[in-house]
Design a protein around this motif. Structure first.
Motif, mmCIF file in Angstrom:
data_model
loop_
_atom_site.group_PDB
_atom_site.id
_atom_site.type_symbol
_atom_site.label_atom_id
_atom_site.label_comp_id
_atom_site.label_asym_id
_atom_site.label_seq_id
_atom_site.Cartn_x
_atom_site.Cartn_y
_atom_site.Cartn_z
ATOM 1 N N PHE A 131 0.568 -0.881 -0.050
ATOM 2 C CA PHE A 131 0.417 0.317 -0.035
ATOM 3 C C PHE A 131 0.958 1.647 0.205
ATOM 4 O O PHE A 131 1.190 2.069 -0.672
ATOM 5 C CB PHE A 131 -0.651 -0.220 1.055
ATOM 6 N N SER A 132 2.535 1.232 0.846
ATOM 7 C CA SER A 132 2.690 2.456 1.375
ATOM 8 C C SER A 132 3.592 2.236 -0.575
ATOM 9 O O SER A 132 3.570 3.847 -0.942
ATOM 10 C CB SER A 132 3.896 2.421 2.452
ATOM 11 N N LEU A 133 4.585 1.550 -1.068
ATOM 12 C CA LEU A 133 4.738 1.846 -2.540
ATOM 13 C C LEU A 133 3.469 1.985 -4.086
ATOM 14 O O LEU A 133 4.154 2.755 -4.303
ATOM 15 C CB LEU A 133 5.232 0.108 -2.789
ATOM 16 N N CYS A 134 2.596 2.137 -3.080
ATOM 17 C CA CYS A 134 1.424 2.206 -3.853
ATOM 18 C C CYS A 134 0.864 4.147 -4.097
ATOM 19 O O CYS A 134 0.862 4.188 -5.569
ATOM 20 C CB CYS A 134 -0.194 1.551 -4.554
ATOM 21 N N ILE A 135 1.367 4.617 -2.919
ATOM 22 C CA ILE A 135 0.569 5.557 -2.648
ATOM 23 C C ILE A 135 2.423 6.135 -3.126
ATOM 24 O O ILE A 135 2.200 7.621 -3.775
ATOM 25 C CB ILE A 135 1.163 5.816 -1.278
ATOM 26 N N LEU A 136 3.612 6.099 -3.367
ATOM 27 C CA LEU A 136 4.330 6.712 -3.507
ATOM 28 C C LEU A 136 4.484 7.237 -4.781
ATOM 29 O O LEU A 136 4.941 8.245 -5.168
ATOM 30 C CB LEU A 136 5.991 6.424 -3.540
ATOM 31 N N PRO A 137 4.363 6.470 -6.435
ATOM 32 C CA PRO A 137 3.657 7.135 -6.978
ATOM 33 C C PRO A 137 3.063 8.943 -7.119
ATOM 34 O O PRO A 137 2.709 9.308 -8.335
ATOM 35 C CB PRO A 137 3.589 6.835 -8.490
ATOM 36 N N LEU A 138 1.716 8.550 -6.413
ATOM 37 C CA LEU A 138 0.734 9.771 -5.950
ATOM 38 C C LEU A 138 1.585 10.938 -6.089
ATOM 39 O O LEU A 138 1.228 12.078 -6.413
ATOM 40 C CB LEU A 138 -0.157 9.702 -5.383
ATOM 41 N N TYR A 139 3.100 10.996 -5.617
ATOM 42 C CA TYR A 139 3.744 12.156 -5.403
ATOM 43 C C TYR A 139 4.319 12.793 -6.089
ATOM 44 O O TYR A 139 4.226 14.480 -6.747
ATOM 45 C CB TYR A 139 4.772 12.283 -4.517
ATOM 46 N N ALA A 140 4.713 11.949 -7.331
ATOM 47 C CA ALA A 140 4.819 12.762 -8.560
ATOM 48 C C ALA A 140 3.851 13.096 -9.507
ATOM 49 O O ALA A 140 2.801 13.064 -9.435
ATOM 50 C CB ALA A 140 5.624 11.572 -9.318
ATOM 51 N N CYS A 141 3.618 13.408 -11.044
ATOM 52 C CA CYS A 141 3.198 14.212 -11.961
ATOM 53 C C CYS A 141 2.775 12.751 -12.402
ATOM 54 O O CYS A 141 3.522 12.182 -14.084
ATOM 55 C CB CYS A 141 3.730 15.472 -12.702
ATOM 56 N N ILE A 142 1.962 12.157 -12.880
ATOM 57 C CA ILE A 142 1.714 10.787 -13.686
ATOM 58 C C ILE A 142 -0.560 10.906 -14.049
ATOM 59 O O ILE A 142 -0.982 11.925 -13.664
ATOM 60 C CB ILE A 142 0.545 9.351 -12.478
ATOM 61 N N GLY A 143 -0.542 10.891 -14.812
ATOM 62 C CA GLY A 143 -1.334 10.556 -15.622
ATOM 63 C C GLY A 143 -2.368 9.727 -14.924
ATOM 64 O O GLY A 143 -2.742 9.017 -13.811
ATOM 65 N N ARG A 144 -4.419 10.101 -15.127
ATOM 66 C CA ARG A 144 -5.028 9.519 -14.603
ATOM 67 C C ARG A 144 -4.741 7.949 -14.967
ATOM 68 O O ARG A 144 -5.700 7.394 -13.780
ATOM 69 C CB ARG A 144 -6.462 10.372 -15.316
ATOM 70 N N LEU A 145 -4.351 7.869 -16.017
ATOM 71 C CA LEU A 145 -4.570 6.137 -15.654
ATOM 72 C C LEU A 145 -4.084 5.439 -15.231
ATOM 73 O O LEU A 145 -4.151 4.410 -14.003
ATOM 74 C CB LEU A 145 -4.484 5.916 -17.131
ATOM 75 N N ALA A 146 -2.339 6.130 -14.585
ATOM 76 C CA ALA A 146 -1.603 5.371 -14.130
ATOM 77 C C ALA A 146 -2.198 6.121 -12.628
ATOM 78 O O ALA A 146 -1.955 4.801 -11.928
ATOM 79 C CB ALA A 146 -0.654 6.459 -14.114
ATOM 80 N N LEU A 147 -3.035 7.020 -12.192
ATOM 81 C CA LEU A 147 -2.830 7.228 -11.221
ATOM 82 C C LEU A 147 -4.363 5.672 -10.441
ATOM 83 O O LEU A 147 -3.915 5.451 -9.778
ATOM 84 C CB LEU A 147 -3.998 8.602 -10.878
ATOM 85 N N THR A 148 -4.977 5.588 -12.412
ATOM 86 C CA THR A 148 -6.452 4.756 -11.491
ATOM 87 C C THR A 148 -5.872 3.873 -11.583
ATOM 88 O O THR A 148 -5.866 2.962 -10.059
ATOM 89 C CB THR A 148 -7.366 4.693 -12.564
ATOM 90 N N ILE A 149 -4.808 3.385 -11.942
ATOM 91 C CA ILE A 149 -4.607 1.759 -11.465
ATOM 92 C C ILE A 149 -3.333 1.696 -10.074
ATOM 93 O O ILE A 149 -3.552 1.031 -9.321
ATOM 94 C CB ILE A 149 -3.103 1.312 -12.604
ATOM 95 N N PHE A 150 -2.701 2.566 -9.840
ATOM 96 C CA PHE A 150 -1.920 2.926 -7.955
ATOM 97 C C PHE A 150 -3.688 2.871 -7.235
ATOM 98 O O PHE A 150 -2.731 2.042 -6.634
ATOM 99 C CB PHE A 150 -0.995 3.820 -8.561
ATOM 100 N N ILE A 151 -4.379 3.685 -7.475
ATOM 101 C CA ILE A 151 -5.231 3.497 -6.247
ATOM 102 C C ILE A 151 -6.113 2.337 -6.592
ATOM 103 O O ILE A 151 -5.952 1.312 -5.281
ATOM 104 C CB ILE A 151 -6.334 4.830 -6.593
ATOM 105 N N PHE A 152 -6.021 1.541 -7.411
ATOM 106 C CA PHE A 152 -6.632 0.165 -7.411
ATOM 107 C C PHE A 152 -5.869 -1.032 -6.591
ATOM 108 O O PHE A 152 -6.512 -1.246 -6.414
ATOM 109 C CB PHE A 152 -7.181 -0.150 -8.849
ATOM 110 N N ILE A 153 -4.671 -0.978 -7.106
ATOM 111 C CA ILE A 153 -3.723 -1.825 -6.785
ATOM 112 C C ILE A 153 -3.864 -1.836 -5.485
ATOM 113 O O ILE A 153 -3.525 -2.810 -3.947
ATOM 114 C CB ILE A 153 -2.675 -1.971 -7.031
ATOM 115 N N ALA A 154 -3.648 0.012 -4.716
ATOM 116 C CA ALA A 154 -3.492 -0.433 -3.243
ATOM 117 C C ALA A 154 -4.648 -0.326 -2.040
ATOM 118 O O ALA A 154 -4.933 -1.138 -1.307
ATOM 119 C CB ALA A 154 -3.482 1.354 -2.958
ATOM 120 N N ARG A 155 -5.831 -0.174 -3.009
ATOM 121 C CA ARG A 155 -6.846 -0.171 -2.890
ATOM 122 C C ARG A 155 -7.381 -1.596 -2.579
ATOM 123 O O ARG A 155 -7.471 -2.376 -1.126
ATOM 124 C CB ARG A 155 -8.538 -0.117 -3.289
#
Length: 542
Positions: free
Chosen positions: A409-433
């Motif tokens: 979960f913590s690992l998937c939160i890290l990319p949200l600090y950076a500038c990522i597109g909406r698709l990548a944002l959705t994927i990382f949130i999906f994995i984190a949840r």
């Protein structure tokens, strides 16, 4: 010395501490002395030929020749038709719990528009539910430990059904607030379904089966979103509140079939009732009970909070409270963050910006079909997470599975600090949840396994109450702090889960392959056996 010349019993135990491998140390270790090493050691306990028929040592219960325990009976009966029935029935209570929680994310926007509620009043609708759950969880746990798991579960679900239906008739905001708080008070007892179910399971099946019953939570969340997609555009929120009680109503109709836990019956001196229940299970599963009489346990005080802080449990209790807090704080946090981050515009701007500007508190926006579909997709994330942890919990153990979920979960939160597109944002949130949901379910597996029958339900209730504190705090982080600093908000969730991951690893006991402990007296008797064994080993041998 010929009275000690033959070995009466060979005991196989899973070794817990690699530093204490002498044969005299295999019993009597408290939870702070036990590690995770899976080496098996063989201990022969000597038995004098006194002819008395009694075992040389006792382990918390009065066991003689030709007797068996509830543990022996459940292992002999195995997993079968009866367990499938109780799985489906207790799963209904889990579905009802999930639907009552999921409806909070749907009810808020609707009432914000229909009743012109300011944002803080909308938030209170969610908060009173968590307050009710936090207050009632220890109460339901105490009731279940003193009067029975079946009794506690039946009362709390009847309570939830009654006030859930009444809340659909709320004429004004004040009445809705009170009634939803009372619904939350009832939901606080739903985790006792896991306590009840776990006490009917053999060791090998317990981890997998409790994870499977937790899948009913995900099913309930998906069903609530689909029901809202069908009901809300036409019939409105009152009908949604009423129809959401259907699983709870079905459970109440069939709950009288539920038997009381035989472990609880034996602990409270109702041995005949426990035998009748075990006979019923054996008949339905097509198996036979072990020969002999059911052993009677020495009773101890039940449902006492002070017992959770006894010498052998205090460290486990405090670590589990941190783990449950982090699970609820992060699970509900990622649910709220999903909506907040998506509604704030371009994801790149959101993740790079220092803060999110608040909009008008009276701005009205109804949920659309597209919103419900997005909510459905994020909810479906719980299924893959459950499948991954279902394998891990029986392969790498409970402690490592929880740690894995927190760290991922913590690992998937890290990319949200950076500038990522909406698709990548959705994927990382999906994995984190997916991972935080799976970790939450492992906590439901581990907690009943590590505490004895006399306070198992109370331990679950206290852990659930601490989790509700995390649920209460997380809206102020995910919705209020997010508008001040996105990076600070993400750091809160990341650091909380890292701490919980470390706490999971340093838990004193790994419960994989470990039988449920019936009484804390087992520990005390184990310590007495250790002393006696040491004395016999020091005695001269001829």
């Amino acid at each position: 010395m010929d009275n000690w010349s033959r070995t009466a019993k060979i005991a196989y135990k899973r070794w817990r501490n690699p530093e204490l491998r002498g044969p005299v140390n295999f019993v009597g270790q408290n939870d702070e002395d036990q590690g995770t090493d899976n080496e098996i050691c063989t201990i022969a306990s000597a038995k004098p030929n006194t002819g008395g028929g009694k075992s040389a040592f006792r382990s918390g219960f009065d066991r003689t020749e030709g007797t068996f325990t509830v543990y022996d009976a459940l292992e002999a009966i195995g997993f079968g038709k009866f367990q499938w029935k109780i799985c489906l029935l207790t799963g209904l209570s889990w579905i009802g719990d999930s639907m009552e929680m999921m409806i909070l994310s749907i009810l808020g926007p609707q009432l914000h528009c229909e009743w012109r509620l300011p944002s803080y009043k909308v938030a209170l609708i969610t908060s009173v539910v968590f307050v009710g759950m936090g207050l009632s969880s220890p109460i339901w746990g105490n009731v279940s430990d003193k009067y029975g798991r079946r009794v506690g579960l039946m009362i709390c679900m009847c309570w939830t059904l009654y006030y859930g239906l009444l809340s659909s008739f709320s004429p004004v905001y004040g009445w809705l607030l009170v009634l939803r708080g009372l619904v939350g008070f009832g939901i606080g007892g739903a985790p006792q379904s896991v306590t009840l179910y776990s006490e009917f399971l053999p060791v090998k099946a317990r981890g997998t089966c409790i994870m499977l019953i937790s899948a009913f939570w995900a099913i309930g969340a998906v069903f609530e979103v689909l029901l809202a997609l069908w009901i809300m555009p036409t019939l409105g929120w009152r009908w949604l509140l009423g129809l959401s009680t259907i699983p709870t109503a079905v459970f109440v109709c069939f709950c009288f079939w539920l038997p009381e836990s035989p472990r609880f019956d034996v602990l409270t001196g109702r041995t005949e009732k426990a035998v009748a229940t075990l006979t019923r299970i054996a008949k339905e599963n097509g198996k036979a009970l072990p020969k002999g009489k059911l052993a009677a346990y020495k009773q101890n005080g039940r449902g006492q909070i002070k017992d959770l802080f006894a010498r052998q449990y205090w460290r486990t209790t405090l670590l589990l409270w941190l783990i449950w807090f982090a699970n609820a704080f992060s699970y509900y946090g990622i649910v709220l963050l999903t909506t907040e981050l998506f509604q704030s515009g371009h994801s790149c701007g959101v993740t790079q910006g220092a803060k999110i500007e608040p909009s008008c508190s009276q701005e009205c926006k109804y949920l659309t079909s597209a919103d419900y579909k997005d909510l459905l997709w994020t909810t479906l994330a719980e299924f893959p997470g459950l499948l991954v942890i279902l394998v891990a919990v029986e392969r790498i153990g409970r402690k490592w599975s929880m740690a894995l979920c927190f760290f991922m979960f913590s690992l998937c939160i890290l990319p949200l600090y950076a500038c990522i597109g909406r698709l990548a944002l959705t994927i990382f949130i999906f994995i984190a949840r997916a991972f935080i949901s799976g970790g939450f379910q492992v906590a439901f597996v581990y907690t009943p396994e590590v505490f004895p029958t006399e306070n198992r339900a109370l331990a679950m209730g206290m852990c659930s109450a601490v989790a509700r504190v995390g649920s209460l705090i997380t809206p102020f982080v995910a919705q209020v702090m997010l508008r001040v600093s996105v990076n600070l908000t993400l750091s809160m969730y990341c650091s909380c889960c890292l701490l919980a991951g470390v706490a999971s690893l340093i838990l004193p006991i790994e419960t994989l392959g470990r039988g449920l402990q019936e009484s804390s007296l087992d520990q005390e008797a184990g310590e007495q056996r250790t002393t006696t064994t040491r004395q016999s080993n020091l005695a001269p041998h001829f």
